[in-house]
Design a protein around this motif. Sequence first.
Motif, PDB file in Angstrom:
ATOM      1  N   LYS B   2       1.222  -1.339  -9.411  1.00  0.00           N
ATOM      2  CA  LYS B   2       0.648   0.180  -9.617  1.00  0.00           C
ATOM      3  C   LYS B   2       0.392   0.656  -8.010  1.00  0.00           C
ATOM      4  N   ASN B   5      -3.388   1.917  -6.889  1.00  0.00           N
ATOM      5  CA  ASN B   5      -4.186   0.736  -6.779  1.00  0.00           C
ATOM      6  C   ASN B   5      -3.683   0.229  -5.281  1.00  0.00           C
ATOM      7  N   MET B   6      -2.552  -0.151  -5.066  1.00  0.00           N
ATOM      8  CA  MET B   6      -1.992  -0.594  -3.825  1.00  0.00           C
ATOM      9  C   MET B   6      -2.240   0.053  -2.573  1.00  0.00           C
ATOM     10  N   ALA B   7      -2.108   1.526  -2.974  1.00  0.00           N
ATOM     11  CA  ALA B   7      -2.593   2.584  -1.702  1.00  0.00           C
ATOM     12  C   ALA B   7      -3.920   2.235  -1.074  1.00  0.00           C
ATOM     13  N   LEU B   8      -4.864   2.176  -2.500  1.00  0.00           N
ATOM     14  CA  LEU B   8      -6.304   1.976  -2.083  1.00  0.00           C
ATOM     15  C   LEU B   8      -6.478   0.427  -1.392  1.00  0.00           C
ATOM     16  N   SER B   9      -5.819  -0.128  -1.830  1.00  0.00           N
ATOM     17  CA  SER B   9      -5.845  -1.764  -1.176  1.00  0.00           C
ATOM     18  C   SER B   9      -5.340  -1.468   0.176  1.00  0.00           C
TER      19      SER B   9
END
Lengths: 106, 106
Positions: B2, B5-9
């Motif tokens: 996703k 979500n990865m960008a937020l991580s």
Amino acid sequence: MKDTNMALSGAKAEILKALAHQTRIYMVEELAKGEKCVCEFVELIGSDFSTVSKHLSILKNAGLVQVDKRGQKVFYSLKAICLTGFLSCIETIIKSNLEEQNSMFK
Amino acid sequence: MKDTNMALSGAKAEILKALAHQTRIYMVEELAKGEKCVCEFVELIGSDFSTVSKHLSILKNAGLVQVDKRGQKVFYSLKAICLTGFLSCIETIIKSNLEEQNSMFK
DNA sequence: ATGTTATTTGGTAATATAAGCAAACAAGCA
DNA sequence: TGCTTGTTTGCTTATATTACCAAATAACAT
């Protein structure tokens, strides 16, 4: 420089380095929802087994996750529960940073 | 994977990277005791102004510390207060890791 | 036996991080 | 003006990290 304090900071840095990677943070956040096997991560992240396995072993060596082998699969779960509050602190910081950026354009 | 979500991580990883260095953790721990000027860090750490200043600007850009210029000096202080609980989580992990290592030799 | 799941090792290549040094630049103080 | 305190840039060098691929090894299941 107090060597003992610096050495302790170094040990803490080693653990933070284990966490300071996009993929590994994502892994920890997924594990916060519940245990996952390696094959699930391979599918979720889209890297090959080798890469995923390396990331997981870095988290394991840092003492952040633990392993449970059941049947054919290897399940990972979160070991350091305090990591959850940990990451919510980071989210607070991100929000605060964004607000400051926004206020620059008013 | 996703992407959101990865960008937020990824954003979280950027902040953790700012902290994941022996010297910068030491700086944050010193700042937890109270504000310090750059010259104090230079003496405490034993690196030159250039190096110390770079480390501090990394912490500042990550939103972890804030700056107050008074007179000839520039004072840094902790901005993200939750970092304290943050680092105590790391200490818990270190202790837990040490206990496991010890139990291997019994 | 064969397939699935996983770990580990070795190799390559790209990229990131770090430290020190030098030098330019800026701000406040005497 | 000259001194102190910082910041920033440019440069070099060294080291670390990362991803991917290939291949060996292992445990378990059918």
